[in-house]
Design an enzyme around this catalytic site. Structure first.
Site, PDB file in Angstrom:
ATOM      1  N   HIS A  89       0.835  -1.206   0.000  1.00 25.77           N
ATOM      2  CA  HIS A  89       0.000   0.000   0.000  1.00 25.77           C
ATOM      3  C   HIS A  89       0.869   1.256   0.000  1.00 25.77           C
ATOM      4  O   HIS A  89       0.680   2.158  -0.829  1.00 25.77           O
ATOM      5  CB  HIS A  89      -0.903  -0.021   1.231  1.00 25.77           C
ATOM      6  N   GLU A  90       1.809   1.304   0.928  1.00 23.22           N
ATOM      7  CA  GLU A  90       2.662   2.500   1.032  1.00 23.22           C
ATOM      8  C   GLU A  90       3.617   2.605  -0.147  1.00 23.22           C
ATOM      9  O   GLU A  90       3.956   3.711  -0.581  1.00 23.22           O
ATOM     10  CB  GLU A  90       3.439   2.479   2.353  1.00 23.22           C
ATOM     11  N   HIS A  93       1.854   4.524  -2.905  1.00 19.07           N
ATOM     12  CA  HIS A  93       1.941   5.974  -2.684  1.00 19.07           C
ATOM     13  C   HIS A  93       3.339   6.485  -3.047  1.00 19.07           C
ATOM     14  O   HIS A  93       3.497   7.506  -3.724  1.00 19.07           O
ATOM     15  CB  HIS A  93       1.672   6.315  -1.217  1.00 19.07           C
TER      16      HIS A  93
END
Length: 360
Positions: A18-19, A22
């Site tokens: 997820h990170e 980003h």
């Protein structure tokens, strides 16, 4: 110990991807990333490369990417403004925020596709287990062990194919071909409306003939293209069911006591790890979809809240005021704290119940 390391793999992997979503899109958009953290709270250890501190933090309940100029009121040198998040066009900011949940969806597609490619797709066969009293199948003479080969001359190979044809029936007679001891038998019956339960335990009414599966399955081998398609289909189905669960929770049709937190996830991960690596990574795919949906909810402080604000900015050509954002984030933070309180409470109650031999 099994639950601890299994939870670390499952949760840590979902958060990391997820990170990373980003992070990668931020870098592609020309935004300087100051911190890439798996976990919250105090820094345990890490390394610094260029302007970015890659760290593992104390509380393993998520993670974050901190970018230069993430807050519009943040002060910085004029020379740094071209690398600031808040100085990028709204389209790039939308892409950076959306990349996290999208990465989780793609992780699920990857996991499900790999499992299907190397282990095949288990498929429930249309073989009769039990025949229910008072239903058309019993009256027509269907017996346990019969193999349903066709309905209305349409060949069926799986239980789902057979069930779909029965469900589509509108009170018309159906010709059902079964194979019994090597012989094909033609039977006629009219499905009748019966009560059943859906995946959420709610009562539904649908056409039924009154049989249940034997449970026998076959493994369908898939090529790379079919496995990839199957991975997308599986991800969509999990997404649909998860979104429906969220809606039913909001509608109070599902009790909040069914929610689980980190302890519940760790226990589930431990059980799946003991069952095998395939089960563990399948659980990781499920949790990755859940993490994506949780993050796209339009709650301030979550990715969905930021997407909502940037969407408003894109439509009205001006950003939401800082004061309005601060108030909304206070509400969002309160909601998140309430949510975590509920799931931790549920986890503790389950632990106490299991310790005393209660329901688990």
């Amino acid at each position: 110990m099994t639950s601890i390391w299994a939870a670390a793999i499952v949760l840590g992997g979902c958060v990391l991807i997820h990170e990373l979503g980003h992070f990668l899109v931020a870098r592609l958009a020309g935004v300087e990333v100051t911190t890439f953290s798996v976990g919250f709270g105090p820094r345990l250890f890490g390394i610094r490369r260029g302007p970015t501190d890659y760290r593992l933090s104390l509380i393993p309940l998520g993670g974050y990417v901190r970018m230069l100029g993430e807050h519009p009121e943040e002060e910085m040198e004029p020379a740094k403004e071209p690398f600031s998040f808040s100085h990028k066009p709204v389209g790039r900011r939308l892409a950076i925020v959306a990349a996290g949940p999208l990465s989780n969806f793609l992780l699920a597609v990857f996991i499900f596709s790999v499992i299907l490619l190397f282990f095949g797709q288990p498929t429930l066969l249309p073989e009769v287990g039990k025949v229910l009293d008072g239903f058309p199948a019993q009256a027509a003479g269907i017996k346990e062990g019969d193999f349903v080969a066709a309905l209305d001359s349409r060949e069926v190979e799986t239980w789902d194919e057979m069930a779909a044809l029965i469900k589509a029936n509108r009170g018309r007679p159906m010709r059902i071909t079964v194979v019994r001891e090597g012989r094909r038998l033609e039977l006629t019956m009219v499905p009748k409306m019966g009560d059943s339960k859906d995946l959420f335990g709610e009562d539904i009414s649908k056409p039924m003939i009154g049989i249940s599966p034997s449970g026998r399955t076959k493994i369908v081998e898939l090529g790379p293209a079919s496995a990839l398609v199957g991975g997308f289909v599986q991800t969509w189905e999990v997404t649909r069911l998860t979104a429906e669960t969220v809606v039913r929770l909001v509608q109070a049709r599902i009790p909040f006591s069914t929610l689980g937190g980190p302890i519940f996830i760790a226990q589930a991960a431990g059980r799946q790890a003991k069952a095998g690596w395939v089960n563990l990574f399948f659980l990781m795919g499920l949790l990755s979809v859940n993490l994506a949906i949780l993050n796209i909810l339009p709650v301030p402080v979550l990715d969905g809240g930021h997407l909502l604000f940037f969407g408003i900015e894109a439509v009205f050509r001006r950003p939401v005021s800082i004061r309005m954002r601060e108030r909304a984030q206070q509400v969002g933070l309160a909601l998140i704290l309430i949510f975590f309180s509920v799931v931790f409470y549920n986890d503790i109650i389950r632990l106490i119940s299991s310790s005393f031999g209660g329901p688990q």
